[in-house]
Design an enzyme around this catalytic site. Structure first.
Site, PDB file in Angstrom:
ATOM      1  N   ASN A  25      38.196  33.526  37.516  1.00 36.74           N
ATOM      2  CA  ASN A  25      38.878  33.556  38.809  1.00 36.74           C
ATOM      3  C   ASN A  25      39.600  34.890  38.883  1.00 36.74           C
ATOM      4  O   ASN A  25      40.663  35.063  38.292  1.00 36.74           O
ATOM      5  CB  ASN A  25      39.875  32.383  38.882  1.00 36.74           C
ATOM      6  CG  ASN A  25      40.737  32.442  40.129  1.00 36.74           C
ATOM      7  OD1 ASN A  25      40.464  33.217  41.051  1.00 36.74           O
ATOM      8  ND2 ASN A  25      41.786  31.626  40.170  1.00 36.74           N
ATOM      9  N   TRP A  26      38.968  35.812  39.577  1.00 37.89           N
ATOM     10  CA  TRP A  26      39.530  37.169  39.618  1.00 37.89           C
ATOM     11  C   TRP A  26      40.795  37.252  40.468  1.00 37.89           C
ATOM     12  O   TRP A  26      41.493  38.252  40.440  1.00 37.89           O
ATOM     13  CB  TRP A  26      38.494  38.159  40.175  1.00 37.89           C
ATOM     14  CG  TRP A  26      37.342  38.451  39.265  1.00 37.89           C
ATOM     15  CD1 TRP A  26      37.021  37.817  38.080  1.00 37.89           C
ATOM     16  CD2 TRP A  26      36.350  39.469  39.449  1.00 37.89           C
ATOM     17  NE1 TRP A  26      35.886  38.382  37.534  1.00 37.89           N
ATOM     18  CE2 TRP A  26      35.450  39.397  38.354  1.00 37.89           C
ATOM     19  CE3 TRP A  26      36.130  40.426  40.442  1.00 37.89           C
ATOM     20  CZ2 TRP A  26      34.354  40.259  38.226  1.00 37.89           C
ATOM     21  CZ3 TRP A  26      35.038  41.281  40.315  1.00 37.89           C
ATOM     22  CH2 TRP A  26      34.170  41.190  39.218  1.00 37.89           C
ATOM     23  N   LYS A  27      41.053  36.212  41.265  1.00 36.16           N
ATOM     24  CA  LYS A  27      42.199  36.225  42.180  1.00 36.16           C
ATOM     25  C   LYS A  27      42.117  37.488  43.061  1.00 36.16           C
ATOM     26  O   LYS A  27      41.027  37.903  43.420  1.00 36.16           O
ATOM     27  CB  LYS A  27      43.508  36.116  41.396  1.00 36.16           C
ATOM     28  CG  LYS A  27      43.462  34.925  40.422  1.00 36.16           C
ATOM     29  CD  LYS A  27      44.778  34.567  39.830  1.00 36.16           C
ATOM     30  CE  LYS A  27      44.598  33.375  38.882  1.00 36.16           C
ATOM     31  NZ  LYS A  27      45.862  32.878  38.366  1.00 36.16           N
ATOM     32  N   HIS A  47      43.307  25.811  44.646  1.00 40.20           N
ATOM     33  CA  HIS A  47      44.016  26.464  43.537  1.00 40.20           C
ATOM     34  C   HIS A  47      45.532  26.372  43.765  1.00 40.20           C
ATOM     35  O   HIS A  47      45.994  26.433  44.908  1.00 40.20           O
ATOM     36  CB  HIS A  47      43.572  27.926  43.429  1.00 40.20           C
ATOM     37  CG  HIS A  47      44.087  28.576  42.184  1.00 40.20           C
ATOM     38  ND1 HIS A  47      45.358  29.078  42.088  1.00 40.20           N
ATOM     39  CD2 HIS A  47      43.508  28.759  40.969  1.00 40.20           C
ATOM     40  CE1 HIS A  47      45.536  29.558  40.859  1.00 40.20           C
ATOM     41  NE2 HIS A  47      44.423  29.385  40.165  1.00 40.20           N
ATOM     42  N   GLY A  58      48.919  31.981  34.207  1.00 45.37           N
ATOM     43  CA  GLY A  58      49.437  33.346  34.221  1.00 45.37           C
ATOM     44  C   GLY A  58      50.734  33.513  33.447  1.00 45.37           C
ATOM     45  O   GLY A  58      51.400  34.539  33.549  1.00 45.37           O
ATOM     46  N   GLY A  88      41.689  33.087  34.560  1.00 44.41           N
ATOM     47  CA  GLY A  88      42.264  34.103  35.436  1.00 44.41           C
ATOM     48  C   GLY A  88      42.337  35.441  34.724  1.00 44.41           C
ATOM     49  O   GLY A  88      41.364  36.183  34.645  1.00 44.41           O
ATOM     50  N   GLY A  89      43.502  35.750  34.185  1.00 45.55           N
ATOM     51  CA  GLY A  89      43.762  37.054  33.576  1.00 45.55           C
ATOM     52  C   GLY A  89      42.671  37.539  32.632  1.00 45.55           C
ATOM     53  O   GLY A  89      42.245  38.701  32.706  1.00 45.55           O
ATOM     54  N   SER A 136      46.050  30.233  31.275  1.00 46.98           N
ATOM     55  CA  SER A 136      46.203  31.105  30.101  1.00 46.98           C
ATOM     56  C   SER A 136      45.163  30.845  29.020  1.00 46.98           C
ATOM     57  O   SER A 136      45.427  30.992  27.830  1.00 46.98           O
ATOM     58  CB  SER A 136      47.619  30.997  29.523  1.00 46.98           C
ATOM     59  OG  SER A 136      48.568  31.424  30.479  1.00 46.98           O
ATOM     60  N   GLU A 146      44.421  22.460  35.943  1.00 48.14           N
ATOM     61  CA  GLU A 146      45.229  23.642  35.667  1.00 48.14           C
ATOM     62  C   GLU A 146      46.705  23.293  35.794  1.00 48.14           C
ATOM     63  O   GLU A 146      47.251  23.293  36.902  1.00 48.14           O
ATOM     64  CB  GLU A 146      44.893  24.757  36.667  1.00 48.14           C
ATOM     65  CG  GLU A 146      43.447  25.203  36.632  1.00 48.14           C
ATOM     66  CD  GLU A 146      43.294  26.620  37.144  1.00 48.14           C
ATOM     67  OE1 GLU A 146      42.792  27.454  36.381  1.00 48.14           O
ATOM     68  OE2 GLU A 146      43.688  26.906  38.288  1.00 48.14           O
ATOM     69  N   GLU A 148      47.814  28.436  43.496  1.00 44.78           N
ATOM     70  CA  GLU A 148      48.402  29.549  44.258  1.00 44.78           C
ATOM     71  C   GLU A 148      48.177  29.362  45.755  1.00 44.78           C
ATOM     72  O   GLU A 148      49.010  29.742  46.573  1.00 44.78           O
ATOM     73  CB  GLU A 148      47.833  30.881  43.754  1.00 44.78           C
ATOM     74  CG  GLU A 148      48.402  31.233  42.382  1.00 44.78           C
ATOM     75  CD  GLU A 148      47.463  31.996  41.475  1.00 44.78           C
ATOM     76  OE1 GLU A 148      46.470  32.571  41.956  1.00 44.78           O
ATOM     77  OE2 GLU A 148      47.722  32.005  40.254  1.00 44.78           O
TER      78      GLU A 148
END
Ligand code: PGA
Length: 250
Positions: A9-11, A94, A172, A233-234, A212, A166, A96
């Site tokens: 998930n590159w966001k 998601h 994150g 993500g990251g 994470s 999640e 966010e």
């Protein structure tokens, strides 16, 4: 046996030029993956990512989809547009989106209906806030989010859907759920799916962990029986890290 699925998930990261560099570096590193590999990129990168991954074992996803076919919905992107650009998967709900953009269980449900109607493969995100975990409300929250998202969805459609568990406090933050916490809550989510749709759908459904997840903790998480992959993500923003995660998921 459920085939694991690792989705990046590159966001809101990576311009088209950066997308080209990352995918070009990634493809050879994951060419022998034993799991499904997805990169969920920003809308503006979808067509390029689809072109770069054509003929490879990596497929492209989006990070949201509109609930309407077309029309006066400024800022939204339709399922048609995503498909034509080359998206196969779409992330829905998601945390966010829920936290910053007013997404609710009801709006996630409408988007899920639309994704399924258009043969996009949904990845539906659920998970509790830190205060909810500390207050012993994890299961209640996950149950409400799953039941809300799947309201009115048929068993046949549910079977095409991936869920990502999640915990919001792990996203994150560098704070991963322990392997046991993740496995236990995913097992619980599977029991909620079972109550809605029965054994076959629940046992076949892939439920990922996200929050994470990285090259160091992936092996422990993937060793757990309930965990069918990850939403990353990251660590999906670096080809080396993401490829280690992908190649650990068998
Ligand atoms: P993270 O994000 O891996 O950076 O914690 C996961 C996600 O939000 O999907």
């Amino acid at each position: 046996m459920r085939k694991p699925i690792i989705a990046g998930n590159w966001k809101m990261n990576k311009t088209a030029a950066e997308c080209r560099a990352l995918i070009t570096e990634l493809l050879p590193k994951v060419a022998n993956a034993k799991c499904d590999v997805v990169v969920c990129v920003p809308f503006t990168d979808i067509a390029l990512a689809a072109e770069l991954t054509a003929g490879s074992n990596v497929v492209v996803g989006a990070q949201n989809v509109a609930w309407a076919d077309s029309g006066a919905f400024t800022g939204e992107i339709s399922a048609d547009m995503l498909k034509e650009a080359g998206a196969t998967y779409v992330i829905l709900g998601h945390s966010e989106r829920r936290q910053y953009f007013g997404e609710t269980d009801a709006s996630v449900n409408k988007r899920l209906v639309q994704a399924l109607k258009n043969d996009l493969k949904p990845i539906v995100c659920v998970g509790e806030l830190l205060a909810e975990r500390e207050g012993g409300k994890t299961e209640e929250v996950c149950k409400r989010q799953v039941e809300g998202a799947f309201d009115g969805i048929s068993a046949a459609d549910a079977a095409k859907t991936v869920i990502a568990y999640e915990p919001v406090w792990a996203i994150g933050t560098g704070k991963t759920a322990t392997d046991e916490q993740a496995d236990e809550t995913i097992g619980y989510i599977r029991s909620v799916v079972k109550a809605l749709y029965g054994d076959a759908v629940a046992d076949g459904m892939r439920i990922q962990y996200g929050g994470s997840m990285n090259a160091k903790n992936v092996a422990g998480l993937m060793a757990k029986p309930q965990i069918d992959g990850g939403l990353i993500g990251g660590a999906s923003l670096k080809a080396e890290d993401f490829s280690i995660i992908v190649n650990t998921a068998k």
